[in-house]
Design a protein around this motif. Structure first.
Motif, PDB file in Angstrom:
ATOM      1  N   ASP A  58       0.833  -1.207   0.000  1.00 12.15           N
ATOM      2  CA  ASP A  58       0.000   0.000   0.000  1.00 12.15           C
ATOM      3  C   ASP A  58       0.868   1.258   0.000  1.00 12.15           C
ATOM      4  O   ASP A  58       2.090   1.205   0.139  1.00 12.15           O
ATOM      5  N   GLY A  59       0.212   2.393  -0.175  1.00  9.48           N
ATOM      6  CA  GLY A  59       0.917   3.661  -0.255  1.00  9.48           C
ATOM      7  C   GLY A  59       1.656   4.033   1.014  1.00  9.48           C
ATOM      8  O   GLY A  59       2.711   4.671   0.958  1.00  9.48           O
ATOM      9  N   LEU A  60       1.117   3.644   2.168  1.00  6.87           N
ATOM     10  CA  LEU A  60       1.802   3.949   3.430  1.00  6.87           C
ATOM     11  C   LEU A  60       3.141   3.230   3.524  1.00  6.87           C
ATOM     12  O   LEU A  60       4.154   3.819   3.907  1.00  6.87           O
ATOM     13  N   GLU A  61       3.150   1.947   3.183  1.00  7.20           N
ATOM     14  CA  GLU A  61       4.400   1.185   3.216  1.00  7.20           C
ATOM     15  C   GLU A  61       5.381   1.733   2.187  1.00  7.20           C
ATOM     16  O   GLU A  61       6.590   1.808   2.450  1.00  7.20           O
ATOM     17  N   LEU A  62       4.875   2.125   1.032  1.00  5.65           N
ATOM     18  CA  LEU A  62       5.731   2.726   0.006  1.00  5.65           C
ATOM     19  C   LEU A  62       6.364   4.008   0.547  1.00  5.65           C
ATOM     20  O   LEU A  62       7.574   4.219   0.395  1.00  5.65           O
ATOM     21  N   CYS A  63       5.584   4.840   1.206  1.00  2.00           N
ATOM     22  CA  CYS A  63       6.117   6.065   1.831  1.00  2.00           C
ATOM     23  C   CYS A  63       7.221   5.725   2.821  1.00  2.00           C
ATOM     24  O   CYS A  63       8.290   6.353   2.814  1.00  2.00           O
ATOM     25  N   ARG A  64       6.949   4.787   3.675  1.00  6.42           N
ATOM     26  CA  ARG A  64       7.935   4.410   4.692  1.00  6.42           C
ATOM     27  C   ARG A  64       9.238   3.929   4.060  1.00  6.42           C
ATOM     28  O   ARG A  64      10.330   4.271   4.523  1.00  6.42           O
ATOM     29  N   ARG A  65       9.138   3.129   3.021  1.00  5.39           N
ATOM     30  CA  ARG A  65      10.343   2.625   2.352  1.00  5.39           C
ATOM     31  C   ARG A  65      11.126   3.747   1.686  1.00  5.39           C
ATOM     32  O   ARG A  65      12.360   3.775   1.730  1.00  5.39           O
ATOM     33  N   THR A  77      12.915  13.193  -2.139  1.00  3.66           N
ATOM     34  CA  THR A  77      11.730  12.795  -2.895  1.00  3.66           C
ATOM     35  C   THR A  77      10.507  13.331  -2.160  1.00  3.66           C
ATOM     36  O   THR A  77      10.273  12.998  -0.996  1.00  3.66           O
ATOM     37  N   TYR A  78       9.763  14.174  -2.838  1.00  4.93           N
ATOM     38  CA  TYR A  78       8.531  14.743  -2.297  1.00  4.93           C
ATOM     39  C   TYR A  78       7.430  13.714  -2.531  1.00  4.93           C
ATOM     40  O   TYR A  78       7.302  13.182  -3.640  1.00  4.93           O
ATOM     41  N   ILE A  79       6.656  13.427  -1.494  1.00  5.69           N
ATOM     42  CA  ILE A  79       5.614  12.393  -1.603  1.00  5.69           C
ATOM     43  C   ILE A  79       4.242  13.008  -1.415  1.00  5.69           C
ATOM     44  O   ILE A  79       3.983  13.678  -0.417  1.00  5.69           O
ATOM     45  N   MET A  80       3.383  12.744  -2.374  1.00  9.45           N
ATOM     46  CA  MET A  80       2.010  13.223  -2.340  1.00  9.45           C
ATOM     47  C   MET A  80       1.077  12.003  -2.347  1.00  9.45           C
ATOM     48  O   MET A  80       1.128  11.187  -3.246  1.00  9.45           O
ATOM     49  N   MET A  81       0.263  11.892  -1.299  1.00 14.50           N
ATOM     50  CA  MET A  81      -0.745  10.828  -1.251  1.00 14.50           C
ATOM     51  C   MET A  81      -2.009  11.357  -1.925  1.00 14.50           C
ATOM     52  O   MET A  81      -2.463  12.453  -1.619  1.00 14.50           O
ATOM     53  N   LYS A  89      -7.989  11.779  10.726  1.00 15.81           N
ATOM     54  CA  LYS A  89      -7.239  10.587  11.139  1.00 15.81           C
ATOM     55  C   LYS A  89      -6.406  10.031   9.978  1.00 15.81           C
ATOM     56  O   LYS A  89      -5.230   9.700  10.151  1.00 15.81           O
ATOM     57  N   ASN A  90      -7.001   9.945   8.795  1.00 15.26           N
ATOM     58  CA  ASN A  90      -6.262   9.438   7.632  1.00 15.26           C
ATOM     59  C   ASN A  90      -5.162  10.412   7.214  1.00 15.26           C
ATOM     60  O   ASN A  90      -4.067   9.991   6.837  1.00 15.26           O
ATOM     61  N   PHE A  91      -5.459  11.712   7.277  1.00 10.30           N
ATOM     62  CA  PHE A  91      -4.451  12.712   6.948  1.00 10.30           C
ATOM     63  C   PHE A  91      -3.237  12.544   7.867  1.00 10.30           C
ATOM     64  O   PHE A  91      -2.098  12.490   7.403  1.00 10.30           O
ATOM     65  N   ILE A  92      -3.480  12.450   9.158  1.00 11.28           N
ATOM     66  CA  ILE A  92      -2.395  12.314  10.138  1.00 11.28           C
ATOM     67  C   ILE A  92      -1.620  11.017   9.909  1.00 11.28           C
ATOM     68  O   ILE A  92      -0.380  11.001   9.948  1.00 11.28           O
ATOM     69  N   THR A  93      -2.319   9.941   9.631  1.00 10.58           N
ATOM     70  CA  THR A  93      -1.662   8.652   9.370  1.00 10.58           C
ATOM     71  C   THR A  93      -0.770   8.740   8.134  1.00 10.58           C
ATOM     72  O   THR A  93       0.371   8.262   8.140  1.00 10.58           O
ATOM     73  N   GLY A  94      -1.271   9.367   7.072  1.00 11.15           N
ATOM     74  CA  GLY A  94      -0.488   9.519   5.847  1.00 11.15           C
ATOM     75  C   GLY A  94       0.750  10.373   6.048  1.00 11.15           C
ATOM     76  O   GLY A  94       1.848  10.035   5.586  1.00 11.15           O
ATOM     77  N   ASP A 101       2.331  15.749   1.322  1.00 11.42           N
ATOM     78  CA  ASP A 101       1.069  16.365   0.929  1.00 11.42           C
ATOM     79  C   ASP A 101       0.018  15.275   0.828  1.00 11.42           C
ATOM     80  O   ASP A 101       0.344  14.088   0.724  1.00 11.42           O
ATOM     81  N   PHE A 102      -1.233  15.676   0.823  1.00 18.98           N
ATOM     82  CA  PHE A 102      -2.348  14.731   0.883  1.00 18.98           C
ATOM     83  C   PHE A 102      -3.512  15.336   0.107  1.00 18.98           C
ATOM     84  O   PHE A 102      -3.959  16.437   0.425  1.00 18.98           O
ATOM     85  N   ILE A 103      -3.964  14.640  -0.920  1.00 11.21           N
ATOM     86  CA  ILE A 103      -5.095  15.107  -1.728  1.00 11.21           C
ATOM     87  C   ILE A 103      -6.168  14.018  -1.716  1.00 11.21           C
ATOM     88  O   ILE A 103      -5.871  12.845  -1.943  1.00 11.21           O
ATOM     89  N   VAL A 104      -7.416  14.441  -1.482  1.00 13.03           N
ATOM     90  CA  VAL A 104      -8.531  13.499  -1.441  1.00 13.03           C
ATOM     91  C   VAL A 104      -9.176  13.429  -2.826  1.00 13.03           C
ATOM     92  O   VAL A 104      -9.431  14.456  -3.465  1.00 13.03           O
ATOM     93  N   LYS A 105      -9.407  12.191  -3.291  1.00 16.77           N
ATOM     94  CA  LYS A 105     -10.113  11.955  -4.554  1.00 16.77           C
ATOM     95  C   LYS A 105     -11.613  12.081  -4.310  1.00 16.77           C
ATOM     96  O   LYS A 105     -12.083  11.684  -3.244  1.00 16.77           O
ATOM     97  N   PRO A 106     -12.359  12.541  -5.270  1.00 13.37           N
ATOM     98  CA  PRO A 106     -11.903  13.123  -6.530  1.00 13.37           C
ATOM     99  C   PRO A 106     -11.344  14.526  -6.287  1.00 13.37           C
ATOM    100  O   PRO A 106     -11.734  15.212  -5.363  1.00 13.37           O
ATOM    101  N   PHE A 107     -10.432  14.934  -7.136  1.00 14.21           N
ATOM    102  CA  PHE A 107      -9.802  16.244  -6.994  1.00 14.21           C
ATOM    103  C   PHE A 107      -9.930  17.012  -8.306  1.00 14.21           C
ATOM    104  O   PHE A 107     -10.120  16.426  -9.371  1.00 14.21           O
ATOM    105  N   GLU A 108      -9.812  18.306  -8.205  1.00 11.24           N
ATOM    106  CA  GLU A 108      -9.801  19.157  -9.392  1.00 11.24           C
ATOM    107  C   GLU A 108      -8.396  19.124  -9.991  1.00 11.24           C
ATOM    108  O   GLU A 108      -7.415  19.250  -9.251  1.00 11.24           O
TER     109      GLU A 108
END
Length: 179
Positions: A58-65, A77-81, A89-94, A101-108
């Motif tokens: 998942d994306g969290l494990e990818l971030c950690r690696r 490397t700048y990481i955007m979820m 809660k999800n924002f803080i976890t990410g 950075d953190f963007i919620v789908k759907p996005f403009e």
């Protein structure tokens, strides 16, 4: 700038790739976190845009690696979820996993473009910081300032190439006395 997009949704991958290629970036895509991790290890990726929920990794494990690999990488490397999971809660976890950075789908699409410009500014500052660190006449092994001609010239060349830094450098006693 090389950008890696990791998303198991073909529609999302294609949308992200299209927006980023319009901006003239070199875009790599991955269908899952493991494929993204393998690409990241081969390429000098400046920006990783990752979905959170993906198969294989998942994306969290990818971030950690990516963050764990940082000391051995040439640049930041700048990481955007980019995820459908919203809420504080999800924002803080990410962010705790290493996202910048953190963007919620759907996005403009314009929101993504703006966030990519922010990422570019942060990456440019990281590049400048590394350039300054390389120009400083400081020995990282023994923590001493090197006072040889080559080190002084390297620092002078760096500072001369960045006139915007002159106002923040201060004034030596000799020049202050002349003023």
């Amino acid at each position: 700038m090389k950008i890696l997009v990791a998303d198991d949704s073909r529609v999302s991958r294609n949308l992200l790739r299209s927006i980023l290629e319009e901006l003239d970036f070199e875009v790599f895509v991955a269908e899952n976190g493991l494929e993204a991790w393998n690409t990241f290890q081969r390429e000098d990726i400046a920006l990783l845009i990752s979905d959170w929920e993906m198969p294989e990794m998942d994306g969290l494990e990818l971030c950690r690696r990516v963050r764990a690999a940082a000391p051995s990488r040439p640049g930041y490397t700048y990481i955007m979820m980019v995820t459908a999971l919203d809420g504080l809660k999800n924002f803080i976890t990410g962010m705790a996993a290493g996202a910048d950075d953190f963007i919620v789908k759907p996005f403009e699409p314009e929101m993504l473009r703006c966030r990519v410009r922010v990422a570019q500014r942060v990456l440019a500052m990281q590049h400048e910081l590394r350039a300054l660190a390389a120009a400083l006449p400081f020995c990282g092994a023994c923590d001493t300032i090197q006072n040889d001609a080559v080190s002084q010239q390297r620092l002078h060349d760096f500072l001369s190439s960045r006139p915007e830094l002159k106002p923040v450098l201060g004034t030596c006693p000799t020049c202050a006395a002349k003023a």
